[in-house]
Design a protein around this motif. Structure first.
Motif, PDB file in Angstrom:
ATOM      1  N   THR A  60       0.840  -1.193   0.000  1.00 47.86           N
ATOM      2  CA  THR A  60       0.000   0.000   0.000  1.00 47.86           C
ATOM      3  C   THR A  60       0.876   1.244   0.000  1.00 47.86           C
ATOM      4  OG1 THR A  60      -0.134   0.241   2.411  1.00 47.86           O
ATOM      5  CG2 THR A  60      -1.763  -1.209   1.355  1.00 47.86           C
ATOM      6  N   ARG A  71      -4.613   0.811  -1.452  1.00 45.15           N
ATOM      7  CA  ARG A  71      -4.156  -0.431  -2.076  1.00 45.15           C
ATOM      8  C   ARG A  71      -3.640  -0.160  -3.482  1.00 45.15           C
ATOM      9  NH1 ARG A  71      -9.133  -2.117   0.009  1.00 45.15           N
ATOM     10  NH2 ARG A  71     -10.019  -2.205  -2.092  1.00 45.15           N
ATOM     11  N   ASP A  77      -7.711   1.761   1.851  1.00 47.81           N
ATOM     12  CA  ASP A  77      -7.698   0.488   2.560  1.00 47.81           C
ATOM     13  C   ASP A  77      -7.799   0.665   4.075  1.00 47.81           C
ATOM     14  OD1 ASP A  77      -5.342  -1.773   3.659  1.00 47.81           O
ATOM     15  OD2 ASP A  77      -7.116  -2.478   2.579  1.00 47.81           O
TER      16      ASP A  77
END
Length: 200
Positions: A60, A71, A77
């Protein structure tokens, strides 16, 4: 333009993010630990901080401002201030096609099926900014297209040209595998001085 060179792979190792630009599009170029390269819009959807100031965390990219993590597909995320929240799918960084070939990181700002430019077996030497538009740089060598320009010289140099602004570009230089990198680099510095009109 289909594929545009934005960096040499040796300048963007795994775990590193750098800023880049293609004309009016600011980019964050980063390499995941897996070795996959990514090109994203250089703005965090949260507060607009440049993602190129951020850091790679596993697979990430995290914004340095509030730590929001995205992500590889650009989707948010994780939000540190709300660790139990599943971020909505609408929080997403615009992403662009990005790949590595022949030691060069290439980006396309639109969908393309075009083949990667052929580097002719040359090896990356260095990237260098020049205060000259990409089209003017190409015109100096009598080239109509500035994506790649082969220059017949003692070093068999090929330039992958990155247009940045109306008055600046970055050239990513590759040369014959048996060329001396130091000699090529000095030749490039002389070339830049000539093109920018700087006295030697």
């Amino acid at each position: 333009m289909d594929w545009v060179a934005v960096a040499l792979t040796e300048d963007v190792p795994a775990g590193v993010v750098i800023p880049s630009r293609i004309e009016d599009t600011d980019l964050a170029i980063w390499c995941a630990p897996s070795g996959r390269y990514h090109a994203w819009s250089d703005r965090c959807p949260h507060r607009g901080m440049r993602l190129s100031h951020g850091f790679v965390r596993g697979e990430t990219l995290a914004c340095i401002y509030h730590g929001w993590q995205y992500r590889e597909n650009g989707a948010c995320d994780y939000i540190p201030a709300h660790p139990k929240l599943t971020p909505p799918s609408t929080i997403c960084v615009p992403t662009y096609a990005c790949t590595e070939a022949d030691g060069v990181v290439w980006v396309s700002l639109h969908q393309t099926d075009s083949a990667m430019p052929d580097m002719g077996g040359r090896q990356p030497v260095r990237s260098m900014p020049i205060n000259l538009s990409a089209s003017d740089f190409a015109a100096h060598f009598g080239a109509e297209d500035f994506t790649t320009i082969a220059v017949v010289s003692d070093h068999d140099v090929l330039f992958a040209v990155q247009p940045c602004t109306d008055s600046a570009c970055v050239i990513h230089a590759l040369a014959s595998p048996n060329a001396d990198r130091s000699s090529v680099s000095r030749w490039l510095e002389d070339l830049r001085a000539t093109l920018e009109g700087v006295p030697a």
